[in-house]
Design a protein around this motif. Structure first.
Motif, short mmCIF file in Angstrom:
data_model
loop_
_atom_site.label_atom_id
_atom_site.label_comp_id
_atom_site.label_asym_id
_atom_site.label_seq_id
_atom_site.Cartn_x
_atom_site.Cartn_y
_atom_site.Cartn_z
N GLN A 12 19.83 0.94 5.79
CA GLN A 12 19.11 0.78 4.58
C GLN A 12 17.65 1.18 4.98
N ASP A 13 16.78 2.36 4.92
CA ASP A 13 15.54 2.61 5.16
C ASP A 13 15.20 2.11 6.49
N THR A 28 19.03 5.99 5.63
CA THR A 28 19.89 5.21 4.57
C THR A 28 21.10 6.13 4.52
N GLY A 63 13.50 -1.88 7.96
CA GLY A 63 14.69 -1.44 7.15
C GLY A 63 15.68 -2.67 7.62
N ARG A 344 28.26 3.79 -2.18
CA ARG A 344 26.85 3.63 -2.11
C ARG A 344 26.53 2.55 -3.05
N TYR A 349 22.48 -3.58 -0.21
CA TYR A 349 21.78 -3.76 0.98
C TYR A 349 20.87 -5.02 0.87
#
Ligand SMILES: Nc1ncnc2c1ncn2[C@@H]1O[C@H](COP(=O)(O)OP(=O)(O)OP(=O)(O)O)[C@@H](O)[C@H]1O
Length: 360
Positions: A12-13, A28, A63, A344, A349
């Motif tokens: 994530q990021d 991501t 992230g 997803r 996350y």
């Protein structure tokens, strides 16, 4: 309805920045358990860095990343026991035999001799190296060395396998075999993240992530990537009589299910017709054009335009260069879309406790 599988990897990021356009930026993505994610992009786009982040060899600047439910930077031996890795630069002991090389790798994972023997026989059979088991490392061809590396990565029976350009520089027949092995491993329930620069290998993956300059430009199933790049699927129409071309274009443009009609360059009787699903719409398009009470146009042939993945990737990269696209899937293949989106949606996350317990 079957519940979605868990995710083997959730990123994530994530950014790890070495310099301008060097490293990875805002990554991501997820890899659902029991699937193959192919990471495809040119040299230097950040594939190895992505793998190293997931292995915990690098820590992100920003992230979060979870691998089998754990932050990989905190992996211990019990976590690594679930993971197999084929690095780009592999090491073989030239004076050890095939069997001895594999046994040595297995011993690093603390496997017992009896376990090693049974597993080795099975894996040598799997990659067609049984007859070469006593051959020395230095006597192996490049392709045999690669297969031996796969054996080494699988000896401890990992759930999640990373392979960094495993098919680089090998002939197309062996490349095909490698993908057969990977798909067989997937069918056994394992998860694979495989990097490659060979765009056509996208078709062997369940999901494909297109990378460029450290960015993930798009992630989706191969079929959906094609649709997204082309805005649908394309029917290649050939009319019997060039005199009907303008009439056909008019009729098709009025038809609500046709998204776009384009002339085929240097042809006076062919058209490209974009629709959601070529297989579904070819009969309707034929009925429309050949209707004796309507246009009454004779169509010589109508077939789906088979574009290669090279064409698709070029379009994805061009789209990104002109207007960066949302990397999330926005597709109309409901079954595949639902699967990826469920994964997803299921990946919360931010809410992971920062525990250090392997999930399996
Ligand atoms: N440890 C590092 N320090 C500084 N820059 C790095 C480091 N590792 C990678 N890079 C740079 O980050 C970018 C991405 O490198 P990476 O090795 O991840 O790409 P790649 O897609 O795997 O390339 P290839 O297909 O050639 O292996 C490149 O510009 C590379 O030079």
């Amino acid at each position: 309805m079957t519940s979605p599988r868990a995710n083997a990897i959730e990123s994530q990021d994530v950014s790890l920045i070495f310099g301008e356009n060097a490293g990875v930026f805002d990554q991501t993505y997820i890899v659902p358990e029991g699937t193959i994610l192919g990471l495809i992009g040119p040299s230097g786009c950040g594939k190895t860095t992505t793998v190293r982040l997931a292995l915990g060899l690098y820590r992100p600047h920003k992230g979060t990343i979870r691998v089998l439910g754990v932050n990989p930077a905190t992996f211990r031996a019990e976590h690594q026991a679930h993971i197999g890795y084929i690095p780009q630069q592999f090491v073989l002991y030239p004076n050890l035999s095939v069997a001895e090389n594999a046994e040595f790798i297995a011993s690093l994972y603390g496997m017992r001799r009896s376990q090693i023997r049974a597993r080795l026989d099975e894996l040598l059979e799997f990659v067609d190296l049984t007859d070469a088991r006593h051959r020395l490392g230095r006597q192996l061809s490049g392709g045999m060395q690669r297969r031996l590396m796969l054996v080494g990565a699988l000896m401890h029976d990992p759930d999640l396998i990373f392979a960094d350009e495993p098919t680089a520089g090998i002939d197309p027949v062996l490349r095909g075999k490698f993908w057969d092995y990977f798909r067989a491993l997937r069918d056994q329930g394992r998860t694979l993240l495989i990097t490659t620069q060979i765009v056509s290998e996208a078709m062997y993956c369940d999901y494909v992530a297109v990378m460029r300059q450290g960015r993930l430009l798009a992630i989706d199933t191969p079929q959906n990537l094609k649709r997204r790049a082309l805005g649908g699927e394309i029917i290649h129409l050939t009319l019997a009589n060039p005199a009907n071309l303008a009439k056909a274009v008019g009729a098709l443009r009025r038809y609500p299910h046709v998204k776009e009609v384009r002339y085929v360059p240097e042809s006076d009787r062919e058209l490209y017709v974009t629709v959601d699903d070529a297989g579904d719409w070819i009969p309707d398009v034929l009925n429309l054009l050949e209707d004796p009470n309507g246009p009454n146009i004779v169509v010589e042939s109508a077939e789906e335009l088979a574009l290669t993945f090279d064409d698709v990737f070029i379009r994805i990269i061009r789209q990104w260069e002109t207007q960066p696209i949302d990397p999330t899937p926005t597709v109309d293949d409901m079954a595949e879309k639902a699967t990826y989106d469920q994964h997803r949606a299921g990946s919360s996350y931010a809410s992971h406790p920062d525990d250090n317990t392997p999930r399996r």
